[in-house]
Motif scaffolding. Sequence first.
Motif, PDB file in Angstrom:
ATOM      1  N   GLU A  27      36.600   6.626  -2.371  1.00 66.85           N
ATOM      2  CA  GLU A  27      35.320   6.730  -3.063  1.00 66.85           C
ATOM      3  C   GLU A  27      34.171   6.861  -2.075  1.00 66.85           C
ATOM      4  OE1 GLU A  27      31.552   5.161  -4.288  1.00 66.85           O
ATOM      5  OE2 GLU A  27      32.975   3.991  -3.130  1.00 66.85           O
ATOM      6  N   ARG A  28      34.280   6.156  -0.963  1.00 65.77           N
ATOM      7  CA  ARG A  28      33.211   6.223   0.033  1.00 65.77           C
ATOM      8  C   ARG A  28      33.105   7.610   0.650  1.00 65.77           C
ATOM      9  NH1 ARG A  28      35.355   0.859   1.786  1.00 65.77           N
ATOM     10  NH2 ARG A  28      33.985  -0.630   0.799  1.00 65.77           N
ATOM     11  N   VAL A  29      34.232   8.318   0.720  1.00 66.82           N
ATOM     12  CA  VAL A  29      34.261   9.637   1.347  1.00 66.82           C
ATOM     13  C   VAL A  29      33.861  10.729   0.366  1.00 66.82           C
ATOM     14  CG1 VAL A  29      35.761  11.340   2.428  1.00 66.82           C
ATOM     15  CG2 VAL A  29      35.999   8.925   3.016  1.00 66.82           C
ATOM     16  N   SER A  30      34.370  10.654  -0.852  1.00 66.95           N
ATOM     17  CA  SER A  30      34.126  11.738  -1.813  1.00 66.95           C
ATOM     18  C   SER A  30      33.038  11.349  -2.808  1.00 66.95           C
ATOM     19  CB  SER A  30      35.406  12.072  -2.566  1.00 66.95           C
ATOM     20  OG  SER A  30      35.783  10.991  -3.378  1.00 66.95           O
ATOM     21  N   ALA A  31      32.171  12.275  -3.061  1.00 67.43           N
ATOM     22  CA  ALA A  31      31.114  12.057  -4.049  1.00 67.43           C
ATOM     23  C   ALA A  31      31.520  12.726  -5.348  1.00 67.43           C
ATOM     24  CB  ALA A  31      29.806  12.651  -3.538  1.00 67.43           C
ATOM     25  N   GLY A  32      31.103  12.144  -6.472  1.00 67.95           N
ATOM     26  CA  GLY A  32      31.343  12.766  -7.763  1.00 67.95           C
ATOM     27  C   GLY A  32      32.658  12.386  -8.414  1.00 67.95           C
ATOM     28  N   SER A  33      33.492  11.579  -7.776  1.00 71.50           N
ATOM     29  CA  SER A  33      34.742  11.197  -8.426  1.00 71.50           C
ATOM     30  C   SER A  33      34.466  10.116  -9.461  1.00 71.50           C
ATOM     31  CB  SER A  33      35.756  10.701  -7.398  1.00 71.50           C
ATOM     32  OG  SER A  33      35.312   9.496  -6.818  1.00 71.50           O
ATOM     33  N   ASP A  34      35.271  10.073 -10.485  1.00 76.25           N
ATOM     34  CA  ASP A  34      35.089   9.090 -11.552  1.00 76.25           C
ATOM     35  C   ASP A  34      35.956   7.872 -11.246  1.00 76.25           C
ATOM     36  OD1 ASP A  34      35.178   9.261 -15.191  1.00 76.25           O
ATOM     37  OD2 ASP A  34      34.082   7.987 -13.814  1.00 76.25           O
ATOM     38  N   LEU A  35      35.660   7.217 -10.143  1.00 73.50           N
ATOM     39  CA  LEU A  35      36.461   6.102  -9.658  1.00 73.50           C
ATOM     40  C   LEU A  35      36.476   4.926 -10.617  1.00 73.50           C
ATOM     41  CD1 LEU A  35      38.114   4.842  -7.375  1.00 73.50           C
ATOM     42  CD2 LEU A  35      35.966   4.035  -6.402  1.00 73.50           C
ATOM     43  N   VAL A  36      35.342   4.598 -11.197  1.00 78.40           N
ATOM     44  CA  VAL A  36      35.269   3.424 -12.062  1.00 78.40           C
ATOM     45  C   VAL A  36      36.194   3.577 -13.270  1.00 78.40           C
ATOM     46  CG1 VAL A  36      33.748   2.021 -13.513  1.00 78.40           C
ATOM     47  CG2 VAL A  36      32.964   2.800 -11.270  1.00 78.40           C
ATOM     48  N   SER A  37      36.243   4.749 -13.866  1.00 74.29           N
ATOM     49  CA  SER A  37      37.138   4.980 -15.007  1.00 74.29           C
ATOM     50  C   SER A  37      38.592   4.857 -14.602  1.00 74.29           C
ATOM     51  CB  SER A  37      36.898   6.357 -15.609  1.00 74.29           C
ATOM     52  OG  SER A  37      35.616   6.433 -16.153  1.00 74.29           O
ATOM     53  N   LEU A  38      38.930   5.407 -13.461  1.00 70.53           N
ATOM     54  CA  LEU A  38      40.302   5.313 -12.955  1.00 70.53           C
ATOM     55  C   LEU A  38      40.679   3.867 -12.677  1.00 70.53           C
ATOM     56  CD1 LEU A  38      42.875   6.689 -11.928  1.00 70.53           C
ATOM     57  CD2 LEU A  38      41.754   6.915  -9.710  1.00 70.53           C
ATOM     58  N   LEU A  39      39.801   3.111 -12.036  1.00 70.52           N
ATOM     59  CA  LEU A  39      40.065   1.701 -11.759  1.00 70.52           C
ATOM     60  C   LEU A  39      40.212   0.905 -13.049  1.00 70.52           C
ATOM     61  CD1 LEU A  39      37.633   0.978  -8.800  1.00 70.52           C
ATOM     62  CD2 LEU A  39      40.123   1.040  -8.721  1.00 70.52           C
ATOM     63  N   ARG A  40      39.371   1.195 -14.021  1.00 70.10           N
ATOM     64  CA  ARG A  40      39.437   0.477 -15.296  1.00 70.10           C
ATOM     65  C   ARG A  40      40.797   0.672 -15.952  1.00 70.10           C
ATOM     66  NH1 ARG A  40      38.628   0.958 -20.682  1.00 70.10           N
ATOM     67  NH2 ARG A  40      37.482  -0.714 -21.704  1.00 70.10           N
ATOM     68  N   GLU A  41      41.289   1.896 -15.971  1.00 64.45           N
ATOM     69  CA  GLU A  41      42.589   2.175 -16.583  1.00 64.45           C
ATOM     70  C   GLU A  41      43.725   1.469 -15.833  1.00 64.45           C
ATOM     71  OE1 GLU A  41      42.946   3.570 -19.550  1.00 64.45           O
ATOM     72  OE2 GLU A  41      40.763   3.642 -19.505  1.00 64.45           O
TER      73      GLU A  41
END
Length: 86
Positions: A27-41
């Motif tokens: 997440e720190r490297v890439s911008a625009g990823s939907d990390l929070v949704s992925l982590l939630r799942e």
Amino acid sequence: MSIFSIFSKQRTAPAARERLQVLLAHERVSAGSDLVSLLREEILAVIAKHVQVDSERVRVTMDRDEHMSILEIDVEIPLGASVRAA
């Protein structure tokens, strides 16, 4: 590694922690990823192995500043929830 290690119970917490570390680094490297949704799942999947919770009662947020990201996880677990062994 012995042949009996195949039959040992796998630990989910270390694997989940490792996945979170990899995802946060990514997440720190890439911008625009939907990390929070992925982590939630993924967090919902891990929690579901142990206790039944309503998916609407799990909130995952991430705050970022210049030097770090803070992941906040709120899980409302009912008092009468039955705990399952993983």
